[in-house]
Design an enzyme around this catalytic site. Sequence first.
Site, PDB file in Angstrom:
ATOM      1  N   TYR A 136       0.538  -1.085   0.180  1.00  0.00           N
ATOM      2  CA  TYR A 136      -0.069   0.248  -0.278  1.00  0.00           C
ATOM      3  C   TYR A 136       1.037   1.479  -0.042  1.00  0.00           C
ATOM      4  O   TYR A 136       0.759   2.035  -1.246  1.00  0.00           O
ATOM      5  CB  TYR A 136      -0.906  -0.150   0.957  1.00  0.00           C
ATOM      6  CG  TYR A 136      -1.910   1.018   1.492  1.00  0.00           C
ATOM      7  CD1 TYR A 136      -3.438   1.130   0.109  1.00  0.00           C
ATOM      8  CD2 TYR A 136      -1.345   2.243   2.362  1.00  0.00           C
ATOM      9  CE1 TYR A 136      -3.794   2.883   0.616  1.00  0.00           C
ATOM     10  CE2 TYR A 136      -2.696   3.105   2.616  1.00  0.00           C
ATOM     11  CZ  TYR A 136      -3.617   2.826   1.605  1.00  0.00           C
ATOM     12  OH  TYR A 136      -4.723   4.253   1.699  1.00  0.00           O
TER      13      TYR A 136
HETATM   14  N1  LIG Z   1      -9.425   5.658   4.744  1.00  0.00           N
HETATM   15  C1  LIG Z   1      -8.212   6.174   4.846  1.00  0.00           C
HETATM   16  O1  LIG Z   1      -7.713   5.582   6.099  1.00  0.00           O
HETATM   17  C2  LIG Z   1      -7.336   6.590   3.616  1.00  0.00           C
HETATM   18  C3  LIG Z   1      -6.552   6.873   3.832  1.00  0.00           C
HETATM   19  C4  LIG Z   1      -5.705   7.762   2.710  1.00  0.00           C
HETATM   20  C5  LIG Z   1      -5.947   7.353   1.908  1.00  0.00           C
HETATM   21  N2  LIG Z   1      -7.059   6.723   1.404  1.00  0.00           N
HETATM   22  C6  LIG Z   1      -7.121   6.197   0.122  1.00  0.00           C
HETATM   23  O2  LIG Z   1      -7.899   7.285  -0.322  1.00  0.00           O
HETATM   24  C7  LIG Z   1      -9.695   6.658  -1.216  1.00  0.00           C
HETATM   25  C8  LIG Z   1     -10.435   6.510  -0.937  1.00  0.00           C
HETATM   26  O3  LIG Z   1     -10.720   5.296   0.483  1.00  0.00           O
HETATM   27  P1  LIG Z   1     -11.720   5.305   1.238  1.00  0.00           P
HETATM   28  O4  LIG Z   1     -11.572   5.042   2.776  1.00  0.00           O
HETATM   29  O5  LIG Z   1     -12.808   5.968   0.684  1.00  0.00           O
HETATM   30  O6  LIG Z   1     -11.840   3.444   1.356  1.00  0.00           O
HETATM   31  P2  LIG Z   1     -13.713   3.052   0.863  1.00  0.00           P
HETATM   32  O7  LIG Z   1     -12.877   1.347   0.357  1.00  0.00           O
HETATM   33  O8  LIG Z   1     -14.470   3.238   1.805  1.00  0.00           O
HETATM   34  O9  LIG Z   1     -13.968   2.837  -0.793  1.00  0.00           O
HETATM   35  C9  LIG Z   1     -13.189   2.413  -2.161  1.00  0.00           C
HETATM   36  C10 LIG Z   1     -14.206   2.876  -3.046  1.00  0.00           C
HETATM   37  O10 LIG Z   1     -13.159   2.127  -4.326  1.00  0.00           O
HETATM   38  C11 LIG Z   1     -13.536   1.361  -4.941  1.00  0.00           C
HETATM   39  N3  LIG Z   1     -13.115   0.365  -5.585  1.00  0.00           N
HETATM   40  C12 LIG Z   1     -11.898  -0.706  -5.311  1.00  0.00           C
HETATM   41  N4  LIG Z   1     -11.248  -1.428  -5.992  1.00  0.00           N
HETATM   42  C13 LIG Z   1     -11.887  -1.024  -7.120  1.00  0.00           C
HETATM   43  C14 LIG Z   1     -11.398  -1.405  -8.492  1.00  0.00           C
HETATM   44  N5  LIG Z   1     -10.716  -1.953  -8.672  1.00  0.00           N
HETATM   45  N6  LIG Z   1     -12.192  -0.747  -9.622  1.00  0.00           N
HETATM   46  C15 LIG Z   1     -13.298   0.447  -9.362  1.00  0.00           C
HETATM   47  N7  LIG Z   1     -13.186   0.778  -8.054  1.00  0.00           N
HETATM   48  C16 LIG Z   1     -12.834   0.069  -6.709  1.00  0.00           C
HETATM   49  C17 LIG Z   1     -14.509   0.223  -3.442  1.00  0.00           C
HETATM   50  O11 LIG Z   1     -15.166  -0.746  -3.898  1.00  0.00           O
HETATM   51  C18 LIG Z   1     -14.622   1.250  -2.799  1.00  0.00           C
HETATM   52  O12 LIG Z   1     -16.607   1.270  -3.002  1.00  0.00           O
HETATM   53  C19 LIG Z   1      -8.520   5.220  -1.085  1.00  0.00           C
HETATM   54  O13 LIG Z   1      -7.175   6.024  -2.712  1.00  0.00           O
HETATM   55  C20 LIG Z   1      -7.378   5.101  -0.698  1.00  0.00           C
HETATM   56  O14 LIG Z   1      -6.474   4.015  -0.322  1.00  0.00           O
HETATM   57  C21 LIG Z   1      -7.840   6.302   1.958  1.00  0.00           C
END
Ligand SMILES: NC(=O)c1ccc[n+]([C@@H]2O[C@H](COP(=O)([O-])OP(=O)(O)OC[C@H]3O[C@@H](n4cnc5c(N)ncnc54)[C@H](O)[C@@H]3O)[C@@H](O)[C@H]2O)c1
Length: 229
Positions: A136
């Site tokens: 990641y």
């Molecule tokens: N939540 C955290 O703590 C956090 C921290 C830093 C960065 N992020 C980043 O923010 C972004 C959103 O994360 P989130 O927390 O909303 O997560 P989440 O899991 O709530 O949402 C992510 C979405 O991406 C979709 N997804 C996954 N693989 C996919 C694919 N191959 N094609 C299309 N859609 C796909 C999932 O179905 C989901 O709806 C991500 O890139 C994550 O790495 C999150």
Amino acid sequence: MSYPEGVRALVTGGASGIGAATAKRLAADGVPVVTADLAPGADERLDVSDPEAVAALAAKLGPVGILVHSAGIVGPSRPLTELGLDEWRTTFRVNVDGTFLLCRAFAPGMARAGWGRIVTMASIAAKDGNPAQSAYSASKAAVVGLTKSLGKELARTGVLVNAVAPAAVETPMNADTDPAILARSQALTPMGRFGRAEEIAELIAWLCSEQLSFSTGAVYDASGGRASY
Ligand SMILES: NC(=O)c1ccc[n+]([C@@H]2O[C@H](COP(=O)([O-])OP(=O)(O)OC[C@H]3O[C@@H](n4cnc5c(N)ncnc54)[C@H](O)[C@@H]3O)[C@@H](O)[C@H]2O)c1
């Protein structure tokens, strides 16, 4: 926040978490939003790591003025020496290939129109390197590099490309994250709490707006004061 008349937004990962909050935030400002996700609940079903599917969506939608690429996965939460190459590659396929494919598909239309905003999703893990999250962390560091390159490539086109680097945010993604990693993240966060998706969406909305004018290829922390440079 204001946006040019008629500009539409595409939000990947729009079925959940930060993507869903961003879609709601942009819509509240009057921006027509299309959400795309692998999971049900979005306007369009899309696997962001599938080149044909991304090309088909771009052909179907035509140009959009705003791309928020929030789709991503956390990948395995184990030490590097215990990882399989397949799970390493899966994390990169979704997080890195997906970012490349979406930017490649939608940046040219923005450049032709002379206005565009792209927001990619990095993470504090990209800067800090979370233990037991090497795939990641490395994939998000790749997103940072891609964003910096593309920002420079498009700097004179009216298309601004920036990344957001959140610390741990309360979303369904963290249901799969090792509790020890979350506890470490919270302990490292001066505000002593996790972020909320709506707080990240507020920063993203500004990065998508006309109010953003002199930043591109930059990485914006949303981290409760946690900083790693
Ligand atoms: N939540 C955290 O703590 C956090 C921290 C830093 C960065 N992020 C980043 O923010 C972004 C959103 O994360 P989130 O927390 O909303 O997560 P989440 O899991 O709530 O949402 C992510 C979405 O991406 C979709 N997804 C996954 N693989 C996919 C694919 N191959 N094609 C299309 N859609 C796909 C999932 O179905 C989901 O709806 C991500 O890139 C994550 O790495 C999150």
